[in-house]
Structures are given as C-alpha cells and as structure tokens.
Design a protein around this motif. Sequence first.
Motif, PDB file in Angstrom:
ATOM      1  N   ARG A  92      34.517  26.672  62.439  1.00  0.00           N
ATOM      2  CA  ARG A  92      35.012  26.140  61.176  1.00  0.00           C
ATOM      3  C   ARG A  92      34.250  24.877  60.778  1.00  0.00           C
ATOM      4  NH1 ARG A  92      37.181  30.279  61.835  1.00  0.00           N
ATOM      5  NH2 ARG A  92      35.177  30.727  60.838  1.00  0.00           N
ATOM      6  N   LEU A  93      33.854  24.072  61.761  1.00  0.00           N
ATOM      7  CA  LEU A  93      33.071  22.874  61.459  1.00  0.00           C
ATOM      8  C   LEU A  93      31.689  23.257  60.948  1.00  0.00           C
ATOM      9  CD1 LEU A  93      33.571  19.849  61.548  1.00  0.00           C
ATOM     10  CD2 LEU A  93      32.591  19.801  63.835  1.00  0.00           C
ATOM     11  N   GLN A  99      29.414  24.621  53.441  1.00  0.00           N
ATOM     12  CA  GLN A  99      30.094  24.381  52.166  1.00  0.00           C
ATOM     13  C   GLN A  99      29.744  23.012  51.598  1.00  0.00           C
ATOM     14  OE1 GLN A  99      34.062  25.083  53.666  1.00  0.00           O
ATOM     15  NE2 GLN A  99      34.178  27.072  52.655  1.00  0.00           N
ATOM     16  N   VAL A 100      29.710  22.000  52.460  1.00  0.00           N
ATOM     17  CA  VAL A 100      29.360  20.662  51.986  1.00  0.00           C
ATOM     18  C   VAL A 100      27.930  20.645  51.461  1.00  0.00           C
ATOM     19  CG1 VAL A 100      28.883  18.316  52.784  1.00  0.00           C
ATOM     20  CG2 VAL A 100      31.033  19.421  53.399  1.00  0.00           C
ATOM     21  N   GLU A 113      28.948  11.475  54.266  1.00  0.00           N
ATOM     22  CA  GLU A 113      30.214  10.828  54.560  1.00  0.00           C
ATOM     23  C   GLU A 113      31.272  11.822  55.019  1.00  0.00           C
ATOM     24  OE1 GLU A 113      31.058   7.325  54.463  1.00  0.00           O
ATOM     25  OE2 GLU A 113      28.918   7.602  54.784  1.00  0.00           O
ATOM     26  N   VAL A 114      31.379  12.945  54.316  1.00  0.00           N
ATOM     27  CA  VAL A 114      32.393  13.934  54.679  1.00  0.00           C
ATOM     28  C   VAL A 114      32.138  14.468  56.083  1.00  0.00           C
ATOM     29  CG1 VAL A 114      33.337  16.207  54.130  1.00  0.00           C
ATOM     30  CG2 VAL A 114      32.872  14.580  52.295  1.00  0.00           C
ATOM     31  N   ALA A 190      38.328  25.129  42.569  1.00  0.00           N
ATOM     32  CA  ALA A 190      38.167  26.265  43.483  1.00  0.00           C
ATOM     33  C   ALA A 190      37.286  25.898  44.675  1.00  0.00           C
ATOM     34  CB  ALA A 190      37.581  27.459  42.743  1.00  0.00           C
ATOM     35  N   LEU A 191      36.229  25.117  44.414  1.00  0.00           N
ATOM     36  CA  LEU A 191      35.344  24.694  45.511  1.00  0.00           C
ATOM     37  C   LEU A 191      36.047  23.660  46.389  1.00  0.00           C
ATOM     38  CD1 LEU A 191      31.950  24.392  43.587  1.00  0.00           C
ATOM     39  CD2 LEU A 191      32.886  26.346  44.858  1.00  0.00           C
ATOM     40  N   GLY A 192      36.825  22.783  45.753  1.00  0.00           N
ATOM     41  CA  GLY A 192      37.602  21.832  46.553  1.00  0.00           C
ATOM     42  C   GLY A 192      38.622  22.519  47.428  1.00  0.00           C
ATOM     43  N   LEU A 193      39.228  23.584  46.918  1.00  0.00           N
ATOM     44  CA  LEU A 193      40.192  24.350  47.713  1.00  0.00           C
ATOM     45  C   LEU A 193      39.515  25.011  48.911  1.00  0.00           C
ATOM     46  CD1 LEU A 193      43.036  25.493  48.088  1.00  0.00           C
ATOM     47  CD2 LEU A 193      42.391  27.377  46.556  1.00  0.00           C
ATOM     48  N   ALA A 194      38.279  25.479  48.715  1.00  0.00           N
ATOM     49  CA  ALA A 194      37.547  26.089  49.832  1.00  0.00           C
ATOM     50  C   ALA A 194      37.285  25.071  50.935  1.00  0.00           C
ATOM     51  CB  ALA A 194      36.236  26.681  49.327  1.00  0.00           C
TER      52      ALA A 194
END
Length: 363
Positions: A92-93, A99-100, A113-114, A190-194
Amino acid sequence: VLVNLLSSWSGTAIKRTLTTKFWWFSLVMFASIGVLANRYMEHYYAIEFKGVASYAAATFGALFTYQITWYNGNCYSRFDKSWLAGVTGMARLNDLGVQVYSHLCYDHGLCCEVLRLMHLANHLLYFDFAAVPGWDVAERRHLATRGELEFLKSIAVRGELVGLAPWYQAVCWAMRLVSREVHSGRLQPALGLALDRTICQWRQNTTLPPLIQQTPIPLPYYHLMIFELIMFHLVLSCRLALELTPEDGRLPIGPLGWSTVAYILITLTVDSMLWAAIIMSEAWGDDPTDLPAGLLLLTPWVSHRALLAGDPGDGGGLPAPGWDDEEEDERPVPPRRVLLGPAEAHRQQAFPRGVLGTLRAGG
C-alpha cells in the motif's frame, strides 16, 4: 541439500531444545530411573510392567501429538498472517508512491512532504512495535524536522495528547496535506479520495502485526499441553528404563544403547515440535528466522527516493541528499534537488505554517 539443511543450526527448533534445561533434566531423569531399574528391579517384574508403561506412553504421546499439532497450525497461521499484513502494508505504501507521483505532479515539494511523513509514520510504527526508540533513525534519514521530532517526543514522553501514538500523528499530518489540496481546489476530490483510501489501507494492514502478536494464548490450553509433555517424558523414561533390568545378573549392553538413543531422538523431536510453534508465534524480533521488518521499511523508502529525486515526470531518477550516512551506498549530493530532506532544505518548513504553529493555533 539434506546435509546443508541438517547442518544449519542457527535459529532452529532443535538448537533451542538442546539449550533448554528441561530437556537436559529429562535426560538425567531417564538415567536415574534406568539405574534404579537396573539395581533394584527383577527382570520378571520388568516384563510385567512393560505393557502398562507402553500403554501409558502411547496414550500421553497421542494426546500431546494432537495438542501440539493444533498448536503448531495456529502458530503458523499467526506467522503467515503477520507476514501477509506486513507485505500488504508495504504494497500500500508503494501504491501511495505511484499515486502521489501521478496525482500531485504539479507540486514536487508536496510529493516529497506527503511521502516523507508517511515513511516517518512507517518507521515510528515498526520501532514502537519493537519497543525501541527510533528517533535517531528518523532524524538520520531526514524523515522529520527537529520541530516535528520534539513535538512527537513530547507526545510519547509527556503525554500532551493522551492516547495518541507518534506514528498516528504523522499519518494525520500526511492526510491533512492531501485534504488541503482538495479543499483548495488544486486536487480533484476523486483523486484525493484515492489517496485517502490508500493511506487508510496502509494503516489498517500495518497495524495488524502488533495486534496479532498481542493475541493471547489461553492459559488452560497451554498449561494442559505442557502437563502432557512432562507426563510423556516421565512414562517414556519408565518404559525404556525397563529394558535395562538385569537378566541373569548381567547388564544388557544392547538394550542400554538402543534405549538411550531412542529416548534422545524421541524427546528431542517432540520438544522441538513445541519450540517450532513458539518460534512461529513470535514472528518479529532478532532471530534469524524472524520476519524482515527492516526490509519492509527500507524497500519502499529507497524506491520513493529514487522515484522523486528529479522533477515529477522527467524520469531522471537523480541521486538525492539525505542518504543514511551509515548505509554502504554513499551517493553524491546534487546542488538543489532534495527528497525527504530536512525542513530548511525544502520550502523552509514541512508545512506552510509549520507543524507546531498549526497545532497550537488550533488550525
């Protein structure tokens, strides 16, 4: 292959058995019963008692075999679930890195940062699980600023936020960065939800190993299994010692050798079955057979450093500063690009208003 397998003793259940006082005590008990049987028991009575002793040994052996088989199966299931949870959390990481890199490509500093905060949480969680402080590693790998470390230490030591783990706070900081992008309109919901789902799935899987390890083994069950093991050692000692009774006043050399070898091999195998289950039940630690927690930390961290070393989308994969000084791979430091580096190196602070300033202001 068989010779190499039998000669590999490090971390094996057989080696654990050979170092336990109980097994050596059982050998002394067997020798003592054998000496008593040889000196004080007539051969006629030994023949009469062999049937009873054989029945008792078979009964306790069968009961213990049933118990240890069930116990081994559950301990292996515990071991397997711990490994599955660990690698799923690492996966998952890795998904979050993809995704980032894709969804936050408009701000390279934000990407760093994330992921920096997520790797900080990943490190702190595993170190918390191991019950050892990991602040020096987090600082050496530039996963946290000095202000962030001081605040997280205050949580862990003084309890300024009751019931809040430092790794959990780091995850909340990372999630808050993503949430701010959605609220500001720079990131599509939608991308933030992912990203939200991936971070939550990482948390759900990575926190499972500590919970699995804390699952208690019922004391009545374990106590009964140990009692059956002790009784099996006792009745097996009596049964094999009956072979050592003198016949016609002579010491039976042949039965003496075979009984001794049989007792050593049988008890060594049975006790090793118990130790194999105990080793599997403690899946994390410093033993050679334990799961590689360090690999689960380093693999995604190194991958994300290489991924975000250059500008998003350029595919350069340039080396980045902040590499662990104790790592064997010493890499050159480029003049400007920074990945997971200290706060003064990227955008003055990790957060626009700073971690401490944001929390104290109630923002």
